[in-house]
Design a protein around this motif. Structure first.
Motif, PDB file in Angstrom:
ATOM      1  N   HIS A  67       0.851  -1.197   0.000  1.00 15.09           N
ATOM      2  CA  HIS A  67       0.000   0.000   0.000  1.00 15.09           C
ATOM      3  C   HIS A  67       0.884   1.243   0.000  1.00 15.09           C
ATOM      4  CE1 HIS A  67      -3.320  -2.698   0.848  1.00 15.09           C
ATOM      5  NE2 HIS A  67      -2.637  -3.179   1.882  1.00 15.09           N
ATOM      6  N   PRO A  68       0.346   2.398  -0.372  1.00 11.99           N
ATOM      7  CA  PRO A  68       1.169   3.620  -0.442  1.00 11.99           C
ATOM      8  C   PRO A  68       1.796   4.000   0.893  1.00 11.99           C
ATOM      9  CG  PRO A  68      -0.933   3.937  -1.578  1.00 11.99           C
ATOM     10  CD  PRO A  68      -1.036   2.638  -0.856  1.00 11.99           C
ATOM     11  N   LYS A  69       1.079   3.801   1.993  1.00  9.98           N
ATOM     12  CA  LYS A  69       1.599   4.181   3.305  1.00  9.98           C
ATOM     13  C   LYS A  69       2.328   2.993   3.951  1.00  9.98           C
ATOM     14  CE  LYS A  69      -1.848   7.749   4.291  1.00  9.98           C
ATOM     15  NZ  LYS A  69      -2.885   8.222   5.254  1.00  9.98           N
ATOM     16  N   PRO A  70       3.288   3.280   4.823  1.00 15.45           N
ATOM     17  CA  PRO A  70       4.017   2.202   5.496  1.00 15.45           C
ATOM     18  C   PRO A  70       3.087   1.280   6.280  1.00 15.45           C
ATOM     19  CG  PRO A  70       5.144   4.288   5.808  1.00 15.45           C
ATOM     20  CD  PRO A  70       3.824   4.606   5.163  1.00 15.45           C
ATOM     21  N   SER A  71       3.446   0.006   6.301  1.00 11.32           N
ATOM     22  CA  SER A  71       2.724  -0.975   7.100  1.00 11.32           C
ATOM     23  C   SER A  71       3.118  -0.819   8.563  1.00 11.32           C
ATOM     24  CB  SER A  71       3.046  -2.385   6.611  1.00 11.32           C
ATOM     25  OG  SER A  71       2.346  -3.359   7.343  1.00 11.32           O
ATOM     26  N   GLU A  72       2.503  -1.619   9.429  1.00 12.88           N
ATOM     27  CA  GLU A  72       2.847  -1.564  10.852  1.00 12.88           C
ATOM     28  C   GLU A  72       4.165  -2.281  11.140  1.00 12.88           C
ATOM     29  OE1 GLU A  72      -0.332  -3.086  13.175  1.00 12.88           O
ATOM     30  OE2 GLU A  72      -1.721  -1.453  12.679  1.00 12.88           O
ATOM     31  N   ARG A  73       4.514  -3.248  10.300  1.00  9.71           N
ATOM     32  CA  ARG A  73       5.746  -4.011  10.524  1.00  9.71           C
ATOM     33  C   ARG A  73       6.527  -4.129   9.217  1.00  9.71           C
ATOM     34  NH1 ARG A  73       5.102  -8.980  11.426  1.00  9.71           N
ATOM     35  NH2 ARG A  73       2.861  -9.204  11.039  1.00  9.71           N
ATOM     36  N   ALA A  74       7.784  -4.540   9.346  1.00 10.35           N
ATOM     37  CA  ALA A  74       8.637  -4.606   8.158  1.00 10.35           C
ATOM     38  C   ALA A  74       9.676  -5.713   8.282  1.00 10.35           C
ATOM     39  CB  ALA A  74       9.335  -3.265   7.935  1.00 10.35           C
ATOM     40  N   ILE A  75      10.203  -6.089   7.129  1.00 10.32           N
ATOM     41  CA  ILE A  75      11.250  -7.110   7.027  1.00 10.32           C
ATOM     42  C   ILE A  75      12.467  -6.485   6.362  1.00 10.32           C
ATOM     43  CG2 ILE A  75      11.899  -9.331   6.018  1.00 10.32           C
ATOM     44  CD1 ILE A  75       8.791  -9.870   5.826  1.00 10.32           C
ATOM     45  N   LEU A  76      13.623  -6.619   6.991  1.00  5.71           N
ATOM     46  CA  LEU A  76      14.887  -6.235   6.373  1.00  5.71           C
ATOM     47  C   LEU A  76      15.416  -7.494   5.693  1.00  5.71           C
ATOM     48  CD1 LEU A  76      17.117  -4.180   5.872  1.00  5.71           C
ATOM     49  CD2 LEU A  76      18.020  -4.660   8.158  1.00  5.71           C
ATOM     50  N   TYR A  77      15.406  -7.469   4.356  1.00 11.99           N
ATOM     51  CA  TYR A  77      15.628  -8.675   3.548  1.00 11.99           C
ATOM     52  C   TYR A  77      16.946  -8.562   2.780  1.00 11.99           C
ATOM     53  CZ  TYR A  77      14.684 -12.250  -0.030  1.00 11.99           C
ATOM     54  OH  TYR A  77      14.757 -13.341  -0.859  1.00 11.99           O
ATOM     55  N   PHE A  78      17.793  -9.590   2.895  1.00 12.57           N
ATOM     56  CA  PHE A  78      19.137  -9.553   2.327  1.00 12.57           C
ATOM     57  C   PHE A  78      19.327 -10.605   1.233  1.00 12.57           C
ATOM     58  CE2 PHE A  78      19.651  -8.224   6.814  1.00 12.57           C
ATOM     59  CZ  PHE A  78      20.169  -6.947   6.612  1.00 12.57           C
ATOM     60  N   PHE A  79      19.859 -10.166   0.094  1.00  9.57           N
ATOM     61  CA  PHE A  79      20.209 -11.098  -0.974  1.00  9.57           C
ATOM     62  C   PHE A  79      21.491 -11.845  -0.616  1.00  9.57           C
ATOM     63  CE2 PHE A  79      22.260  -7.063  -2.136  1.00  9.57           C
ATOM     64  CZ  PHE A  79      23.546  -7.454  -2.468  1.00  9.57           C
ATOM     65  N   GLY A  80      21.722 -12.964  -1.290  1.00  6.73           N
ATOM     66  CA  GLY A  80      22.939 -13.744  -1.101  1.00  6.73           C
ATOM     67  C   GLY A  80      23.917 -13.510  -2.238  1.00  6.73           C
ATOM     68  N   GLY A  81      25.044 -14.176  -2.147  1.00 14.84           N
ATOM     69  CA  GLY A  81      26.074 -14.014  -3.163  1.00 14.84           C
ATOM     70  C   GLY A  81      27.468 -13.979  -2.577  1.00 14.84           C
ATOM     71  N   GLY A  82      27.609 -14.572  -1.391  1.00 12.57           N
ATOM     72  CA  GLY A  82      28.926 -14.691  -0.790  1.00 12.57           C
ATOM     73  C   GLY A  82      29.564 -13.371  -0.413  1.00 12.57           C
ATOM     74  N   MET A  83      28.774 -12.327  -0.241  1.00  7.19           N
ATOM     75  CA  MET A  83      29.250 -10.967   0.046  1.00  7.19           C
ATOM     76  C   MET A  83      30.004 -10.347  -1.127  1.00  7.19           C
ATOM     77  SD  MET A  83      28.165 -10.392   3.137  1.00  7.19           S
ATOM     78  CE  MET A  83      27.758 -11.213   4.690  1.00  7.19           C
ATOM     79  N   VAL A  84      30.026 -11.045  -2.270  1.00  2.00           N
ATOM     80  CA  VAL A  84      30.819 -10.547  -3.404  1.00  2.00           C
ATOM     81  C   VAL A  84      30.024 -10.437  -4.706  1.00  2.00           C
ATOM     82  CG1 VAL A  84      33.042 -11.328  -2.486  1.00  2.00           C
ATOM     83  CG2 VAL A  84      31.675 -12.894  -3.880  1.00  2.00           C
ATOM     84  N   ILE A  85      28.894 -11.132  -4.793  1.00  2.94           N
ATOM     85  CA  ILE A  85      28.083 -11.117  -6.015  1.00  2.94           C
ATOM     86  C   ILE A  85      26.787 -10.366  -5.738  1.00  2.94           C
ATOM     87  CG2 ILE A  85      26.855 -12.526  -7.719  1.00  2.94           C
ATOM     88  CD1 ILE A  85      28.915 -14.731  -7.177  1.00  2.94           C
ATOM     89  N   GLY A  86      26.433  -9.460  -6.632  1.00  6.96           N
ATOM     90  CA  GLY A  86      25.261  -8.618  -6.437  1.00  6.96           C
ATOM     91  C   GLY A  86      23.955  -9.318  -6.769  1.00  6.96           C
ATOM     92  N   PRO A  87      22.831  -8.650  -6.503  1.00  6.38           N
ATOM     93  CA  PRO A  87      21.512  -9.237  -6.753  1.00  6.38           C
ATOM     94  C   PRO A  87      21.089  -9.065  -8.215  1.00  6.38           C
ATOM     95  CG  PRO A  87      21.248  -7.045  -5.878  1.00  6.38           C
ATOM     96  CD  PRO A  87      22.736  -7.295  -5.924  1.00  6.38           C
ATOM     97  N   ASP A  88      20.011  -9.725  -8.581  1.00  3.45           N
ATOM     98  CA  ASP A  88      19.402  -9.473  -9.880  1.00  3.45           C
ATOM     99  C   ASP A  88      17.901  -9.338  -9.702  1.00  3.45           C
ATOM    100  OD1 ASP A  88      18.281 -12.058  -9.747  1.00  3.45           O
ATOM    101  OD2 ASP A  88      19.909 -12.935 -10.908  1.00  3.45           O
TER     102      ASP A  88
END
Length: 301
Positions: A67-88
């Motif tokens: 929705h346009p406004k922030p929700s009540e809760r959130a997830i901090l979500y991290f991609f993988g890649g061995g700390m060296v390969i970026g996301p797609d």
């Protein structure tokens, strides 16, 4: 094992993807650079969700909302890649699915990679994301989730938080899918090496080589940034691990379990045999759908 899961495992074997992780350092560096030419920061243009990109410590963080406004809760979500390969852009459907099915906003930091930065800079950026989220959503309303090296960061936020002079509230939940770490004791090394032949995705050699990339020439790197199971998870609501029982990184589980016990944090473990690395973040076949549903159920609580 479902037919699709079996086919996927065979595809990984035939692709030779694992061989890249066993390359010598110089050759591995070239392979990483090659892969990163087709990866990196992206800006969604579809209308399947509400998107916003903010700058955090000079790096982008994508926010996905239903929705346009922030929700009540959130997830901090991290991609993988061995700390060296970026996301797609393949990460985007998973973010939207998490957002829609959990009722949470999803923050997706394009964190600095260790090809050009020390892991301490990575942690500085993602922790600042977490700080902004706590300010916006409030303590107890932010969870972390990630796969592979992203799973390490999902756990690492809690350890890094406890290392601060004035810690923030800890994550509501942590979901770590095949969290990576540099093996730091003989027992863990032996377990990882014993699983190496059964792993069709990651080679044990990479888990040793990657430490040099993560340090990026820096000597004073906290242990928990290299090996998450050495961190202090005290105060986290609960932690949930998802693995293939036939992957190298499964060898780190006993050390993570000990870390949870030391911190008196409740935890669960799901480990399926013969799955590929981070299989449940590809929720298009039976086993992955079932375990992704488990992840959703955790994060929507």
């Amino acid at each position: 094992m479902s037919i699709f899961a079996s086919i996927l495992r065979s595809v990984y074997k035939l692709s030779g993807a694992k061989k890249a992780f066993a390359l010598p350092e110089d050759a591995l560096r070239k392979e990483i650079e090659k892969q990163n030419r087709h990866r990196g920061v992206f800006t969604p243009t579809d209308r399947k969700a509400y998107y916003e990109t903010i700058a955090v410590n000079g790096f982008p963080c994508l926010i996905v909302r239903e929705h346009p406004k922030p929700s009540e809760r959130a997830i901090l979500y991290f991609f993988g890649g061995g700390m060296v390969i970026g996301p797609d852009k393949g990460d985007l459907p998973v973010m939207r699915k998490l957002c829609r099915e959990t009722g949470c906003d999803v923050w997706f930091p394009f964190y600095p990679l260790c090809m050009e930065h020390c892991i301490t800079e990575t942690y500085a950026m993602v922790y600042e994301c977490y700080r902004k989220m706590i300010t916006l959503y409030g303590g107890g309303n932010v969870s972390t989730c990630g796969f592979s090296s992203g799973g390490a960061l999902a756990l690492g936020i809690a350890a890094h938080n406890n290392a601060q002079p004035e810690p923030l509230p800890q994550p509501r939940h942590i979901v770590a899918v095949s969290p990576g770490e540099v093996p730091w004791n003989d027992a863990e090394k032996a377990r990882m090496q014993a699983l190496n032949e059964r792993d069709v995705s990651i080679d044990y050699a990479f888990m040793v080589t990657v430490e040099k990339f993560m340090r990026h020439g820096c000597k004073n790197v906290p242990d928990y940034m290299l090996s998450g199971s050495r961190g202090d998870f005290t105060g986290v609501g609960d932690i949930h691990f998802f693995y293939s029982a036939d992957e190298v990184l499964y060898g780190a589980l006993p050390d993570f379990e000990e870390a949870c016990k030391r911190a008196n944090v409740p935890y669960t473990v799901s480990a399926r045999p013969k799955m590929v690395h981070c299989y449940c973040m590809l929720p298009i076949f039976k086993e992955a759908k079932e375990d992704f549903t488990k992840i959703v159920d955790i994060l929507k609580e």
